[in-house]
Structure formats: structure tokens, C-alpha cells
Design a protein around this motif. Structure first.
Motif, PDB file in Angstrom:
ATOM      1  N   ARG A 100     -82.408   8.456 -51.042  1.00  0.00           N
ATOM      2  CA  ARG A 100     -81.349   9.429 -51.304  1.00  0.00           C
ATOM      3  C   ARG A 100     -81.843  10.517 -52.243  1.00  0.00           C
ATOM      4  N   ARG A 129     -83.435   3.748 -41.027  1.00  0.00           N
ATOM      5  CA  ARG A 129     -83.586   4.965 -41.829  1.00  0.00           C
ATOM      6  C   ARG A 129     -84.663   4.792 -42.892  1.00  0.00           C
ATOM      7  N   GLU A 185     -79.269   3.599 -38.017  1.00  0.00           N
ATOM      8  CA  GLU A 185     -79.133   3.668 -39.475  1.00  0.00           C
ATOM      9  C   GLU A 185     -79.950   2.582 -40.160  1.00  0.00           C
ATOM     10  N   GLU A 186     -80.102   1.431 -39.497  1.00  0.00           N
ATOM     11  CA  GLU A 186     -80.867   0.360 -40.149  1.00  0.00           C
ATOM     12  C   GLU A 186     -82.362   0.686 -40.207  1.00  0.00           C
TER      13      GLU A 186
END
Length: 736
Positions: free
Chosen positions: A135, A164, A161-162
Motif C-alpha cells: 500500500r 496482488r 486479488e489474492e
């Protein structure tokens, strides 16, 4: 109305044909997509197998490896235009395998070691990257390099998403700028060790290194593009399968409508044919009776007329009997006279026939003489042509002699000055010798005191003689050289005029060679090469150009064919594998159906199918093994006729259960069955009513009793066949 029924049948046939065409088109589309998907999957599998033994082992045992996800190329989907850049940035990591955690890596490494699979295999831990770090890096990219200056590459990618964390770990530090200038400017302001790239493949690394031209993967030819195309084809295959199912349903409804229209048309046609047959039979009967009556009347009138004529002829013939007998005698006498005249004419004709044979022989001899004269004429013409060719050869030889004479004349004109100079030198030497001899004689006679002068003069005379001898020797050598030159000149003139076909004046106007030995050596080599070539073809250059064009064309075609052959070989391997799988699957299904149906037709019995050569599925045969209850049969030939019929029907029904057919036509298949086996077959056929339509030709009453509609064909007394139909359910209602 029969016309309306036929029109309805025609409309139903057109609808059925349109639905069948749509169904065939949908099946072709589905088949083409399946083949293309199989080809791409085979390419993916071949690429994985060629990556090393370890990677090949993982591909072969993917279901046995725990924690193994899939290659990174199957996880990432790039936007249009970014696939070559992503492949360039990932490099060899595009084939890296995602795993769930570090424990999965240890487990997979142990399995590879246990299997003895050598080679390299790369893994990427899916949840290895820290979420807070991911992030933070994303926030830095958005805050510093957002908008027109550049966009983070991960924002142009689609992935689960897993995954990413893994994607951010590999490509999270890449910012895509529109131009190289913008990338260099962003690099100058960067303090987070990011990579800046452009869509055309230029990359600015944190160390300051700049790579240009990295995205060399052709659009649509890379791994990511192939995976994307494969997913698109699978989506299209799903749509094609739905379209095929819809088309098959439409075809089924069209077939059902056609069957109903045909049944209605058949009923109307049968009723109309029945009525027409009855009316036609009545008309035929009436016509036959009327014709028979008219014939009898005509026959009666004819008999009456013949009787009257006979009576009249008898009455008129009685007075003329004597005249007829006299006329017969006259005719007999005339016949005898004619025979005698014929014999006399035959005797007169015999010499004429012999003369005709003689004339025919003379004509044959004349034709033979004519052929002989024609052959002699042909030979004389050939001799004349040979003499003409000899005259032409003599004329050519005369022309060559004239050319040689001109060459020798020119050579003599060139050598004459040399000979004149040599003669002049000889005369001068002889004159000097005579002068010296006269001086010596005068000196010897004038005074003995001049003995030394005489001696000296004699010495000079001897020298003059020696000089004269030398000049004579040189003259002889010059004459020999002249002869050699004449021979060489004559040979050169013949070569120039005859072999090279060049006029002598043109050859004389050419300047002499400066490097003659080198030219002669090159000429010798060229002549030797020409001699080795054999007979020269004047059209060789044009033929070479034509063959060169043809060769280039065939070479290009051969290259295209080779590429097509390799592609077809790859597709053929995929099709062979699919055919083997389909055959094995169909064989197993037919075997199960055969066992089930055989147990129904032969309660307590057993049957199965077996392959003659299970190791060679493509060329193997299929054996049928059947054992009715209470029998031990080693060969099928030992079965009775009824058992063979039932076994064959069981195999037939087993095959068509895999791919159903709209109707069966069975021609007296139960003729060899007893009552028990006939009852079993009838029970099984009755179970097929709801799935298909059965048309049976039979003489068995039991089979007729289970039918819905009966058609009987019989022959009337007049030889015309008649068709009778009856629906049994309606017959039962009328019977009740």
C-alpha cells in the motif's frame, strides 16, 4: 386436402433443412473452436515440457502437487498494447509458478528431488509481500507519478486479488510514462528506486541504466497474448456450445413437425389412394366389360363377313378351275425354259469370270510396279538432296579457303619488309667483305712492308666472314621463324574467321594485348571449363532465368508447405490423441450398454467386448464375447441362429444408444427366434417407444400386435398391388 398437406410437408422440410444447416454450422464452429483451443493448449504444454525436466514433471503431475497454483502468465491480464512491455519486464518470470506459501515450495522441492527431476523451476510465493509495503508503494506512485506524467503498470493489469502481493512484488515498482523524455524526467525526480517504462519498451532503471527496444515480442504472439486468446476462445466455445444446443433443439422441433406433417400427409395420401384405387378398379372393370362386349360383336360381324366372302369365292372359282390348270402347265413349261436359259448364260459367264481374275492379277502387278517406281523416285530425291548438301559444303570450304588466302596475303605483306631488311643487311655485309678482300690484296701486292696491315686486314676479313656467317645464321632463323609465324598466323586466321566467326578486318583493328600471358592462361582455363561443359545450349541463359524463377517460386511454396506440414502435424497429434480418447470412451460406453442389453435379452447370461490388441488402439479389432445362461461357448459360431440374431441386435442397440437415431428399420430380425426370445425382444423394443420410432417388416403375429400402425401390401387379381393401413388403437375402438 392433399395439396395443403403436401405444401405443409414442403414447408416442414425447408424448416428442417434450415434447422439442420444451422445445427451443422454450429457444430462446425464448436469443432473449429475446440481444435484451436486444443492446439493452443498443446502449444502451452509443449512450451512447459521444453522448459526443463523439473518443469515437465510439474506439468505432468500438477494434480499430485499440493500448494501449486498456476503460471504467472495465466494470472496476469494486460491491457491492449501493454502485453509486450509486461513480457519484457517479466522476462523469464512470465513462466514462474505461483505457490501458496514457503511450505509449499519446500514440499515441491522435496517431490522433485524424490522424482529425480533435474533442471530449474521458478516459484513465486503468493502472499510473500507485506500488505503495508504494497500500500505504501502504491501511494507513492499515485502521489508522485500520477496523471499525465505516468501511471503505475499494475493499474493497467487485471489479476486476482489474492495474487496482488506477488504481482506487486514483481511489477509494483514500474511506472509507465508516455515517452522516453517523460520517463527520464520522472527518474530525475525519483527517490523511491522505481522503474520507468514506455509502451514501446524503453526502461529507465533506478541505477540510471536505460534499456531501449526491449518489447520485441510481436503483438498477439507472446505468452500473455496466447493465454488471453485461449480464454477468449474458451468463452466463444461456451457460446458456441449454447448455440449448438439451441440449434439441436430447433432441429429436433423441426424434425418433430416434419414427422407430424408427413404422418398427416401419409394418412391423406393413403385415403386418397384407397379411394382412387377403388374408383379406378371400378372403371377398369366397366371398361373391360364394355371392351369384351364390343370385341365379341366385332368378332361376330367378322365371322359373318368371312362366311359370305367364302361362299362367293367358291361360287366364282368353280368355272375357272380348268383355265387355272392350263395356266399352271404353261408356267411349268416357262420355268423349264428359264432354267435351260440360265444354264446357257452360266456357261457364257465362266470365260468372263476367268478374264476378270486375270485383269485383277494384272492390276495387282501394276500397283506393285507403281510402288517400286515410287520408291526409286524417293531414293533419287534423297540422292539429289545429298548432292545439293555436298555442293553447299564445297561452297563453304571454298569460302573458308578464300578467307585463309586473304589472311596469308596479309601475313605475307607484313613479313615482306622484314625479309627486305634482312636481304639489305646481307648485301651490305657481302659488299664490306669484298672491299676488305680487295684492300688486303692491294696492300699485299703494293708492299711487303704492309704485311702487318695485310694481316690486320685479313683479320678484319675473317671477322667480316664471321659476321656474314652470323648474319646468314640469323637469316635462316628468321626464315624458320617466318615459317612458324605463317603457320601461327594461318591458325589464328582460321580460328578467328571459322571458330569465332569474326571478320579479319575487325580482328586487325583490335589493339594488341598488354598482358598477353595472363590472358592466354585465363583463355586456356576458360576453354578447358567450356570443354568440360560439353555441348553448349544457346538457350541455356533463358532456361536458367525461367528455372530460377520457377525454383524461387517452388522454394517459397515448399517453405509454406513445410510450415503448414509442421502446423498440421501438431494439429494431427492433437486430433489423434482426441480420437484415441473418444474411441476408448465410446468403446467403454458401448461395452457397458452391450452388457446391460444382453442381460435383458438373455436373463442370467453375460457378454462383453474386448480389444484384440489393447496396446495399438488405432489398428486393433473388437471381439464379441457372449455366454447365454447355462452354456459354455468358446466360439461365437457355436451359438444358434436365434442367439446370434439376439446378440447382434444387442450390439446394435448398444451402439445406437451412444448416438441416438430418429428411427430403426428392422427387416424380419425375429424370423429365427422362438416364442420365449421373441417375447424378450418385443419387451425391449417396447421400451424404446418413447425414445425413437421403429419400422419393422415382419410375419410374426406377436410383433404385429404391439405395433401402433400396420401397413399391409397385397396383390389383386389384376396384378396391381394394394396397400392397406390400419391404426390399431382406432381398430380397437371400432371393435369395442
Amino acid at each position: 386436402d392433399e395439396a395443403a398437406a403436401r405444401a405443409a410437408v414442403g414447408t416442414a422440410v425447408q424448416s428442417r433443412d434450415a434447422a439442420r444447416a444451422a445445427m451443422d454450422e454450429a457444430r462446425d464452429t464448436h469443432r473449429a473452436l475446440s481444435v484451436e483451443i486444443a492446439t493452443l493448449e498443446e502449444m502451452e504444454r509443449s512450451s512447459a515440457l521444453s522448459a526443463g525436466e523439473a518443469r515437465a514433471w510439474l506439468v505432468e503431475h500438477v494434480d499430485e502437487v499440493l500448494g501449486l497454483c498456476e503460471p504467472l502468465s495465466h494470472v496476469i491480464q494486460a491491457s491492449a498494447g501493454f502485453e509486450p512491455l509486461v513480457e519484457s519486464l517479466l522476462g523469464g518470470d512470465v513462466a514462474t509458478l505461483l505457490v501458496e506459501d514457503a511450505g509449499a515450495v519446500e514440499l515441491i522441492a522435496g517431490q522433485l528431488a524424490a522424482a529425480g527431476a533435474a533442471g530449474e523451476a521458478s516459484f513465486l510465493i503468493r502472499d510473500d509481500a507485506s500488505p503495508s509495503r504494497i500500500r505504501g508503494a502504491a501511494r507513492v506512485r499515485r502521489e508522485r507519478f500520477g496523471g499525465a506524467e505516468g501511471v503505475p503498470l499494475v493499474d493497467e493489469l487485471l489479476f486476482p486479488e489474492e495474487a496482488r502481493g506477488a504481482v506487486e512484488a514483481l511489477l509494483g515498482d514500474v511506472v509507465v510514462c508516455p515517452t522516453l523524455e517523460a520517463a527520464l524526467s520522472a527518474h530525475g525526480r525519483d527517490d523511491a528506486a522505481l522503474r520507468f517504462a514506455t509502451p514501446d519498451g524503453a526502461i529507465v532503471w533506478p541505477s540510471g541504466k536505460v534499456s531501449v527496444g526491449g518489447a520485441v515480442v510481436d503483438e498477439g504472439a507472446g505468452v500473455l497474448a496466447r493465454v488471453r486468446h485461449l480464454e477468449e476462445l474458451r468463452a466463444q466455445l461456451s457460446g458456441a456450445a449454447a448455440a449448438q444446443a439451441k440449434a439441436e433443439e430447433a432441429h429436433r422441433l423441426a424434425e418433430e413437425a416434419l414427422r407430424q406433417a408427413q404422418a398427416t400427409s401419409l394418412e391423406l395420401s393413403q385415403a386418397l389412394a384407397n379411394l382412387r384405387g377403388r374408383a379406378e378398379a371400378a372403371r377398369n372393370t366397366a371398361s373391360a366389360a364394355a371392351e369384351k362386349l364390343a370385341s365379341c360383336r366385332r368378332e361376330l360381324e367378322s365371322v359373318e363377313r368371312q362366311r359370305a366372302e367364302a361362299e362367293a369365292a367358291v361360287a366364282s372359282a368353280r368355272p375357272n378351275v380348268e383355265s387355272f390348270e392350263a395356266r399352271v402347265k404353261e408356267l411349268d413349261a416357262a420355268l423349264d425354259a428359264g432354267k435351260k436359259k440360265q444354264e446357257a448364260l452360266s456357261e457364257e459367264l465362266a470365260p468372263l469370270r476367268r478374264e476378270a481374275h486375270r485383269v485383277s492379277d494384272s492390276l495387282a502387278e501394276a500397283k506393285l510396279a507403281q510402288a517400286t517406281l515410287s520408291e526409286r523416285t524417293t531414293y533419287a530425291e534423297r540422292v539429289r538432296d545429298a548432292r545439293v548438301r555436298d555442293l553447299e559444303t564445297l561452297a563453304a570450304a571454298s569460302e573458308e579457303a578464300r578467307v585463309a588466302l586473304r589472311a596469308k596475303t596479309v601475313s605475307a605483306a607484313r613479313i615482306e619488309p622484314v625479309l627486305a631488311l634482312i636481304d639489305e643487311l646481307t648485301a651490305s655485309a657481302q659488299k664490306w667483305t669484298r672491299q676488305l678482300e680487295e684492300q688486303a690484296t692491294a696492300a699485299e701486292d703494293s708492299s711487303t712492308g704492309l704485311h702487318s696491315s695485310v694481316t690486320e686486314a685479313r683479320g678484319r676479313a675473317h671477322e667480316a666472314h664471321a659476321l656474314f656467317d652470323g648474319v646468314s645464321e640469323r637469316l635462316s632463323e628468321a626464315r624458320v621463324q617466318k615459317g612458324r609465324l605463317e603457320l601461327q598466323v594461318e591458325a589464328a586466321v582460321n580460328h578467328i574467321a571459322t571458330d569465332l566467326s569474326v571478320p579479319l578486318e575487325t580482328a586487325l583493328s583490335v589493339p594488341p594485348l598488354e598482358n598477353r600471358p595472363e590472358v592466354e592462361d585465363a583463355l586456356f582455363k576458360i576453354n578447358r571449363r567450356i570443354a568440360n561443359l560439353g555441348t553448349i545450349n544457346p538457350d541455356a541463359a533463358e532456361e536458367y532465368d525461367a528455372l530460377k524463377v520457377r525454383y524461387d517460386y517452388l522454394a517459397a511454396q515448399l517453405e509454406d508447405l513445410d510450415r503448414a506440414r509442421r502446423s498440421l502435424a501438431k494439429i494431427n497429434r492433437v486430433i489423434d490423441a482426441r480420437m484415441k480418447e473418444d474411441f476408448v470412451r465410446t468403446y467403454e460406453a458401448v461395452d457397458r450398454n452391450f452388457q446391460e442389453i444382453f442381460s435383458i435379452l438373455f436373463p442370467g447370461g453375460s457378454a462383453n467386448l474386448s480389444l484384440v490388441d489393447p496396446d495399438d488402439v488405432e489398428n486393433t479389432g473388437v471381439e464379441v464375447n457372449a455366454q447365454p445362461k447355462g452354456k459354455r461357448i468358446a466360439k461365437m459360431m457355436l451359438l444358434s441362429g436365434g442367439e446370434k440374431s439376439l446378440t447382434a441386435l444387442a450390439l446394435l442397440f448398444a451402439v445406437y444408444r451412444i448416438r441416438s437415431t430418429p428411427f430403426y428399420i428392422l427387416d424380419e430380425v425375429e424370423a429365427a427366434l422362438d416364442d420365449t426370445n421373441l417375447r424378450r425382444l418385443a419387451a425391449y423394443i417396447d421400451s424404446l417407444r418413447d425414445e425413437t420410432q421403429l419400422i419393422m417388416i415382419t410375419h410374426q403375429r406377436r410383433t404385429m400386435e404391439m405395433a401402433d400402425v400396420l401397413f399391409g401390401v397385397s396383390m389383386q387379381g389384376d396384378g396391381v398391388t394394394k396397400v392397406i393401413s390400419q391404426k390399431l388403437d382406432q381398430a380397437l375402438k371400432h371393435a369395442e
